[in-house]
Scaffold this motif. Structure first.
Motif, mmCIF file in Angstrom:
data_model
loop_
_atom_site.group_PDB
_atom_site.id
_atom_site.type_symbol
_atom_site.label_atom_id
_atom_site.label_comp_id
_atom_site.label_asym_id
_atom_site.label_seq_id
_atom_site.Cartn_x
_atom_site.Cartn_y
_atom_site.Cartn_z
ATOM 1 N N GLY A 130 17.992 9.550 -26.294
ATOM 2 C CA GLY A 130 19.274 9.921 -25.692
ATOM 3 C C GLY A 130 20.049 8.765 -25.119
ATOM 4 N N GLY A 131 19.460 7.570 -25.200
ATOM 5 C CA GLY A 131 20.180 6.384 -24.757
ATOM 6 C C GLY A 131 20.427 6.359 -23.260
ATOM 7 N N TYR A 132 21.365 5.489 -22.879
ATOM 8 C CA TYR A 132 21.660 5.342 -21.455
ATOM 9 C C TYR A 132 22.306 6.613 -20.892
ATOM 10 C CZ TYR A 132 20.492 0.426 -21.936
ATOM 11 O OH TYR A 132 19.824 -0.741 -22.156
ATOM 12 N N ALA A 133 22.835 7.453 -21.776
ATOM 13 C CA ALA A 133 23.405 8.724 -21.325
ATOM 14 C C ALA A 133 22.327 9.602 -20.700
ATOM 15 C CB ALA A 133 24.060 9.457 -22.490
ATOM 16 N N ALA A 134 21.089 9.498 -21.223
ATOM 17 C CA ALA A 134 19.989 10.282 -20.661
ATOM 18 C C ALA A 134 19.691 9.840 -19.237
ATOM 19 C CB ALA A 134 18.744 10.139 -21.531
ATOM 20 N N ALA A 139 20.279 11.131 -13.394
ATOM 21 C CA ALA A 139 20.899 10.837 -12.099
ATOM 22 C C ALA A 139 21.782 11.993 -11.644
ATOM 23 C CB ALA A 139 21.706 9.545 -12.182
ATOM 24 N N ARG A 140 22.485 12.640 -12.594
ATOM 25 C CA ARG A 140 23.341 13.783 -12.234
ATOM 26 C C ARG A 140 22.508 14.959 -11.734
ATOM 27 N NH1 ARG A 140 26.069 12.521 -16.935
ATOM 28 N NH2 ARG A 140 25.072 14.236 -18.071
ATOM 29 N N ILE A 141 21.424 15.237 -12.435
ATOM 30 C CA ILE A 141 20.546 16.330 -12.003
ATOM 31 C C ILE A 141 20.018 16.046 -10.605
ATOM 32 C CG2 ILE A 141 18.312 17.449 -12.423
ATOM 33 C CD1 ILE A 141 18.853 17.103 -15.424
ATOM 34 N N PRO A 148 20.179 11.459 -3.616
ATOM 35 C CA PRO A 148 21.153 10.395 -3.903
ATOM 36 C C PRO A 148 20.478 9.145 -4.443
ATOM 37 C CG PRO A 148 20.746 10.527 -1.549
ATOM 38 C CD PRO A 148 20.014 11.686 -2.172
ATOM 39 N N GLU A 149 21.296 8.201 -4.896
ATOM 40 C CA GLU A 149 20.796 6.962 -5.498
ATOM 41 C C GLU A 149 19.838 6.232 -4.559
ATOM 42 O OE1 GLU A 149 20.698 4.516 -8.895
ATOM 43 O OE2 GLU A 149 21.714 6.433 -8.577
#
Length: 532
Positions: A130-134, A139-141, A148-149
């Protein structure tokens, strides 16, 4: 797809379920319900492959993501983000990319060329996953689960129990497994995260089975309901949403009651007639046949569902104590460079009610562990007052010795009671017969909660430290706990996300973490409870 065929499940000698066959296909949203101790968690473990059925089998057509009530978080030195990414194996891929990227700047040509090859292979693996999108998806989940980060870059050992639980939930949701098995997924979630989770589950493409006492979650997500009836050891399958299920369940119970009454009346008539006929030798065979018909009539009928029992919970009459049985001054706690809280002062007067509020990760559980003497503070001290008797309820049940039996745990908590009295108390908390000999480690979350509460009841504590005491409880058991909090005459320090628990406590003070600000309770603080 997950398919179960003719399952039989036991807990020791006790039959929990027999002859159960069902499937969870892509797009199915199944709510697994039943009273505490019915066997829901045990069934889910079997479906996940972490337990074995007594008979029958489970076929898994693809990966299964399993969130148990008491999640294992693996290597506590692992960063939270790596734990989540590990669900798709991305943690190792990204680690190899980082190492290869560093080595590509090496002065040695051979090392540099090898690093370039490794980087290309790792990049191909990353693209396949899924690449960096994964990574962004993970991070979104996490962010939607209030991670948080800053938290994602901390080792798991520095996180609170609630944060670690949410990391595990994020990992399971990120896995993209064909079937998700979620046991109480809303535990430790704030209101916004629960709303987000409902939306996520509604649109999830795979199959889902969820155990939850959050009726809002069930109403908004499930399209099927599996009811595990503890009295009949059967799984009733309802291909309908939650509201229609409740109506149909009530209709089914009324039908069973009518059928039972009719069958018993007919059986009584047959037996009475058989008794009359036995008096005549010429009709003895006919009388026996009639009696057998009566027995078959009753044995072939679904038994009427017995009323589910509820644990009778009353916290102890507090032992005598001084005016201020517990004092803490200048408490602080850090994990490495991460400061959790600092400069916390607290005086617990006799009979006082204090609620501790703060965002997830503010140190609420840590503070209770320090007050209970389980964990040391970095600065300050906790001073017991005259006659102090502490009772500590831990949200992750670490006060239980999971290797010892239910009975042995209770004896440790109440050495002043003989075994007969201990068994009576356990009976009132729905542990009877062979149940008392089971190791605490095999209990469901609800059963562990009942055992931990039973140990509090016999403690004669005059100060109770309660950390999320209503988690994992069905509505009836939760109502009992709230009543116990409402009527307890000792002091209470409460950590909870449950607004009903705070209402029952009717606190006189609030302690806000991480700043350690203490204030008189006012209704304005109520809106912070769900965020706590």
């Amino acid at each position: 797809m997950l398919v179960a065929r003719d399952l039989e499940i036991r807990a020791g000698a006790r039959l929990l379920l027999e002859h159960a066959s069902f499937q969870i296909a892509a797009g199915d949203k199944v709510g697994l319900v039943g009273r505490n101790g019915a066997g829901k968690t045990t069934l889910t473990k079997v479906l996940a492959g972490e337990g074995q059925p007594a008979a029958g089998g489970v076929t898994r057509g693809g990966p299964v993501g399993y969130l148990p009530q008491d999640p294992r978080t693996g290597d506590l030195d692992m960063l939270a983000k790596d734990r989540i990414l590990a669900a798709r194996g991305l943690d190792h891929v990204l680690s190899r990319l980082d190492r290869a990227g560093t080595d590509m700047g090496h002065h040695d040509d051979e090392v540099r060329e090898s690093a370039m090859r490794k980087y290309a292979r790792a990049e191909a693996e990353l693209a396949a996953a899924g690449g960096y999108a994964a990574e962004s998806e993970a991070a979104r989940i996490a962010a939607n689960l209030a991670l948080p980060e800053r938290v994602l870059h901390q080792p798991l050992r520095t996180l609170s129990g609630g944060q670690r639980r949410r990391v595990e939930l994020a990992r399971i949701l990120f896995s993209g497994a064909d079937t998700l098995l979620l046991d109480e997924p809303t535990n430790h979630l704030d209101a916004d995260s629960i709303v987000w989770l409902r939306g996520f589950l509604q649109t999830y493409a795979g199959g889902i089975l969820v155990i939850s006492h959050d009726t809002g979650l069930l109403e908004s997500t499930v399209t099927k309901v599996f009811h595990l009836d503890a009295n009949r050891a059967e799984l009733d399958l309802y291909a309908m949403d939650w509201k229609r299920y409740l109506q149909q369940r009530e209709t089914d119970e009324k039908r069973r009651k009518r059928e039972r009454a009719n069958a018993e009346r007919k059986a009584d008539q047959l037996m009475a007639q058989a008794d009359k006929m036995r008096a005549k030798a010429t009709k003895a065979t006919a009388a026996q046949n009639m009696a057998r018909r009566a027995e078959r009539l009753l044995s072939g009928l679904e038994s009427e569902r017995a009323a589910d029992r509820v644990a009778k919970i009353r916290f102890p009459e507090p032992a005598p104590c001084g005016k201020t049985p517990l004092t803490a001054s200048d408490l602080s706690k850090s994990y490495g460079s991460l400061e959790v809280f600092t400069g916390v002062d607290l005086a617990i007067d006799k009979g006082s009610q204090v609620v501790v509020l703060g965002l997830n990760g503010a140190g609420k559980t840590t503070l209770l562990r320090i007050l209970a003497g389980i964990e040391a503070s970095d600065t300050g001290e906790v001073v017991p007052g005259h006659g102090l008797r502490l009772g500590y309820y831990a949200q992750e049940h670490e006060t239980l010795d999971v290797r010892r039996s239910v009975l042995a745990n209770m004896k440790t908590a109440a050495p002043q009671l003989n075994e007969t009295d201990v068994r009576k108390v356990l009976g009132s908390f729905l542990f009877s017969g062979d149940d008392v000999d089971k190791p605490a480690g095999v209990l469901s979350g609800g059963e562990k909660t009942r055992l931990a509460l039973a140990m509090l009841v016999v403690s004669s504590a005059n100060v109770l430290l309660l950390d999320e005491p209503t988690n994992n409880l069905d509505p009836a058991s939760r109502a009992e706990v709230l009543a116990a909090i409402r009527t307890y005459r000792g002091a209470v320090v409460l950590v909870t996300h449950d607004e009903g628990a705070v209402d029952a406590l009717d606190p006189d003070r609030v302690l806000l973490l991480p700043d350690g600000v203490e204030d008189l309770w006012s209704p304005e603080y109520a809106e912070l409870i769900a965020l706590a």
